[in-house]
Design a protein around this motif. Structure first.
Motif, PDB file in Angstrom:
ATOM      1  N   ASP A  43      32.826  25.957  40.211  1.00 19.15           N
ATOM      2  CA  ASP A  43      32.734  24.805  40.549  1.00 19.15           C
ATOM      3  C   ASP A  43      34.197  24.391  40.685  1.00 19.15           C
ATOM      4  OD1 ASP A  43      30.276  24.793  41.322  1.00 19.15           O
ATOM      5  OD2 ASP A  43      29.823  23.191  39.008  1.00 19.15           O
ATOM      6  N   VAL A  44      35.334  25.100  40.067  1.00 19.67           N
ATOM      7  CA  VAL A  44      36.652  24.624  39.992  1.00 19.67           C
ATOM      8  C   VAL A  44      37.086  25.930  39.947  1.00 19.67           C
ATOM      9  CG1 VAL A  44      38.225  23.536  38.625  1.00 19.67           C
ATOM     10  CG2 VAL A  44      36.148  22.837  37.813  1.00 19.67           C
ATOM     11  N   ILE A  45      36.993  26.370  39.521  1.00 17.92           N
ATOM     12  CA  ILE A  45      38.064  27.418  39.931  1.00 17.92           C
ATOM     13  C   ILE A  45      37.299  29.008  40.715  1.00 17.92           C
ATOM     14  CG2 ILE A  45      38.848  29.872  38.495  1.00 17.92           C
ATOM     15  CD1 ILE A  45      39.557  28.203  36.180  1.00 17.92           C
ATOM     16  N   ALA A  46      38.043  29.145  41.418  1.00 16.47           N
ATOM     17  CA  ALA A  46      37.221  31.133  42.423  1.00 16.47           C
ATOM     18  C   ALA A  46      38.193  31.590  42.428  1.00 16.47           C
ATOM     19  CB  ALA A  46      36.351  30.071  44.014  1.00 16.47           C
ATOM     20  N   GLU A  47      38.110  33.131  43.112  1.00  9.70           N
ATOM     21  CA  GLU A  47      39.255  34.296  43.265  1.00  9.70           C
ATOM     22  C   GLU A  47      38.724  34.555  44.946  1.00  9.70           C
ATOM     23  OE1 GLU A  47      41.433  35.670  39.222  1.00  9.70           O
ATOM     24  OE2 GLU A  47      39.277  36.560  40.347  1.00  9.70           O
ATOM     25  N   PRO A  48      39.224  34.033  45.548  1.00  7.81           N
ATOM     26  CA  PRO A  48      38.563  34.996  47.429  1.00  7.81           C
ATOM     27  C   PRO A  48      38.195  36.598  46.685  1.00  7.81           C
ATOM     28  CG  PRO A  48      40.846  33.860  47.465  1.00  7.81           C
ATOM     29  CD  PRO A  48      40.381  34.022  46.059  1.00  7.81           C
ATOM     30  N   VAL A  49      37.819  37.075  47.409  1.00 12.22           N
ATOM     31  CA  VAL A  49      38.090  38.588  47.762  1.00 12.22           C
ATOM     32  C   VAL A  49      39.099  38.717  48.193  1.00 12.22           C
ATOM     33  CG1 VAL A  49      36.801  40.450  49.022  1.00 12.22           C
ATOM     34  CG2 VAL A  49      35.035  38.485  49.120  1.00 12.22           C
ATOM     35  N   GLY A  50      39.671  40.114  47.658  1.00 11.27           N
ATOM     36  CA  GLY A  50      41.052  40.760  47.866  1.00 11.27           C
ATOM     37  C   GLY A  50      42.098  40.074  46.465  1.00 11.27           C
ATOM     38  N   THR A  51      41.618  38.438  46.308  1.00 14.67           N
ATOM     39  CA  THR A  51      42.154  38.776  45.220  1.00 14.67           C
ATOM     40  C   THR A  51      41.610  38.121  43.633  1.00 14.67           C
ATOM     41  OG1 THR A  51      43.570  36.981  46.982  1.00 14.67           O
ATOM     42  CG2 THR A  51      44.169  36.476  44.763  1.00 14.67           C
ATOM     43  N   TYR A  52      41.849  39.076  43.466  1.00 13.75           N
ATOM     44  CA  TYR A  52      41.474  39.314  41.542  1.00 13.75           C
ATOM     45  C   TYR A  52      42.339  39.526  40.880  1.00 13.75           C
ATOM     46  CZ  TYR A  52      36.605  39.361  44.273  1.00 13.75           C
ATOM     47  OH  TYR A  52      35.395  39.363  44.993  1.00 13.75           O
ATOM     48  N   SER A  53      42.062  38.700  39.518  1.00 17.11           N
ATOM     49  CA  SER A  53      43.043  38.655  38.287  1.00 17.11           C
ATOM     50  C   SER A  53      42.175  39.993  37.847  1.00 17.11           C
ATOM     51  CB  SER A  53      43.007  37.283  37.386  1.00 17.11           C
ATOM     52  OG  SER A  53      41.238  37.237  36.805  1.00 17.11           O
ATOM     53  N   PHE A  54      42.376  40.390  36.113  1.00 13.11           N
ATOM     54  CA  PHE A  54      41.670  41.178  35.851  1.00 13.11           C
ATOM     55  C   PHE A  54      40.678  40.833  35.376  1.00 13.11           C
ATOM     56  CE2 PHE A  54      46.152  43.036  35.263  1.00 13.11           C
ATOM     57  CZ  PHE A  54      46.114  43.551  35.290  1.00 13.11           C
ATOM     58  N   ASP A  55      40.210  42.139  34.915  1.00 12.81           N
ATOM     59  CA  ASP A  55      38.410  41.224  34.493  1.00 12.81           C
ATOM     60  C   ASP A  55      38.725  40.715  33.126  1.00 12.81           C
ATOM     61  OD1 ASP A  55      37.198  42.122  37.097  1.00 12.81           O
ATOM     62  OD2 ASP A  55      36.480  44.132  35.541  1.00 12.81           O
ATOM     63  N   GLY A  56      38.998  40.817  32.341  1.00 14.62           N
ATOM     64  CA  GLY A  56      39.330  40.582  31.011  1.00 14.62           C
ATOM     65  C   GLY A  56      39.828  38.626  30.427  1.00 14.62           C
ATOM     66  N   VAL A  57      41.230  39.090  32.042  1.00 13.83           N
ATOM     67  CA  VAL A  57      41.482  37.884  32.284  1.00 13.83           C
ATOM     68  C   VAL A  57      40.056  36.725  32.526  1.00 13.83           C
ATOM     69  CG1 VAL A  57      43.850  36.516  33.565  1.00 13.83           C
ATOM     70  CG2 VAL A  57      43.714  38.740  32.676  1.00 13.83           C
ATOM     71  N   TRP A  58      40.007  37.089  33.590  1.00 10.55           N
ATOM     72  CA  TRP A  58      38.392  36.674  34.708  1.00 10.55           C
ATOM     73  C   TRP A  58      37.745  35.763  33.178  1.00 10.55           C
ATOM     74  CZ3 TRP A  58      38.149  33.925  38.252  1.00 10.55           C
ATOM     75  CH2 TRP A  58      37.320  32.341  38.418  1.00 10.55           C
ATOM     76  N   LYS A  59      36.983  37.166  32.657  1.00  9.26           N
ATOM     77  CA  LYS A  59      36.039  36.509  31.269  1.00  9.26           C
ATOM     78  C   LYS A  59      36.594  35.406  30.315  1.00  9.26           C
ATOM     79  CE  LYS A  59      33.469  40.394  31.579  1.00  9.26           C
ATOM     80  NZ  LYS A  59      32.588  42.647  30.964  1.00  9.26           N
ATOM     81  N   VAL A  60      38.298  35.825  29.760  1.00  4.30           N
ATOM     82  CA  VAL A  60      38.378  34.928  29.156  1.00  4.30           C
ATOM     83  C   VAL A  60      38.585  33.381  28.908  1.00  4.30           C
ATOM     84  CG1 VAL A  60      40.687  34.365  27.698  1.00  4.30           C
ATOM     85  CG2 VAL A  60      39.659  36.436  27.352  1.00  4.30           C
ATOM     86  N   SER A  61      39.136  33.389  30.667  1.00  4.35           N
ATOM     87  CA  SER A  61      39.068  31.847  31.843  1.00  4.35           C
ATOM     88  C   SER A  61      37.757  31.593  30.859  1.00  4.35           C
ATOM     89  CB  SER A  61      40.012  32.056  32.470  1.00  4.35           C
ATOM     90  OG  SER A  61      40.883  33.345  32.941  1.00  4.35           O
ATOM     91  N   TYR A  62      37.261  32.148  31.954  1.00  5.94           N
ATOM     92  CA  TYR A  62      35.296  31.344  31.701  1.00  5.94           C
ATOM     93  C   TYR A  62      35.339  31.256  30.220  1.00  5.94           C
ATOM     94  CZ  TYR A  62      30.300  31.115  32.351  1.00  5.94           C
ATOM     95  OH  TYR A  62      29.227  30.398  32.487  1.00  5.94           O
ATOM     96  N   THR A  63      35.368  31.685  29.513  1.00  6.74           N
ATOM     97  CA  THR A  63      35.246  31.248  28.261  1.00  6.74           C
ATOM     98  C   THR A  63      35.758  30.497  27.429  1.00  6.74           C
ATOM     99  OG1 THR A  63      34.037  33.570  27.224  1.00  6.74           O
ATOM    100  CG2 THR A  63      35.104  32.228  25.823  1.00  6.74           C
ATOM    101  N   THR A  64      37.161  30.539  27.588  1.00  4.93           N
ATOM    102  CA  THR A  64      37.825  29.458  27.371  1.00  4.93           C
ATOM    103  C   THR A  64      37.958  27.986  28.095  1.00  4.93           C
ATOM    104  OG1 THR A  64      39.820  30.578  27.234  1.00  4.93           O
ATOM    105  CG2 THR A  64      40.394  28.317  27.300  1.00  4.93           C
TER     106      THR A  64
END
Length: 151
Positions: A43-64
């Motif tokens: 609901d707060v953070i979303a990356e649109p198609v074509g603008t993705y960070s690294f998968d590891g960054v996304w997973k750590v951000s979600y967990t954090t």
């Protein structure tokens, strides 16, 4: 024997509201925070198609985000939950007290007084205004209006 069963049944039926069991699973049974406070990572953070960070960054951000929100809420509710519950209980007790002992009696008193005044008012209207308007209606009933169109 029969009176003991009857007493036990009454004790089970009559429960004190202050000692009722609370549901530790569903803590919002009336859904008062349905759309207001439910905030998840998506609901707060979303990356649109074509603008993705690294998968590891996304997973750590979600967990954090999830863990910090969870523990911050727990810490704040531990420190401030009981004092704020005391404050809100006091506030709603004061509101209830004012409503029960001041507002409702004032409204009831006003309704009793206004009922007496409304009887006097309607008597005055029927006595003075009804004959006046009936007479005006009789006078104006003989008025005839004719419209002509001249070319």
């Amino acid at each position: 024997m029969m009176s003991e069963e009857h007493t036990d049944l009454e004790a089970q039926i009559v429960k004190d509201i202050h000692c009722k069991e609370i549901d530790l699973v569903n803590r919002d049974p009336k859904n008062i925070n349905e759309d207001i406070v439910k905030v998840d990572f998506e609901d707060v953070i979303a990356e649109p198609v074509g603008t993705y960070s690294f998968d590891g960054v996304w997973k750590v951000s979600y967990t954090t985000f999830t863990v910090s929100k969870y523990w911050c809420y727990r810490l704040l509710s531990t420190l401030l939950g009981v004092p704020l519950a005391l404050l809100w209980g006091f506030l709603f007790a004061c509101i209830s007290f004012c409503h029960i002992w001041a507002v409702v009696p004032c409204i009831k008193s006003y309704l009793i007084e206004i009922q007496c005044i409304s009887h006097i008012y309607s008597l005055c209207i029927r006595t003075f205004c009804n004959p006046l308007f009936a007479a005006l209606g009789q006078m104006c009933s003989s008025i005839k209006v004719m419209l002509r169109k001249e070319v």
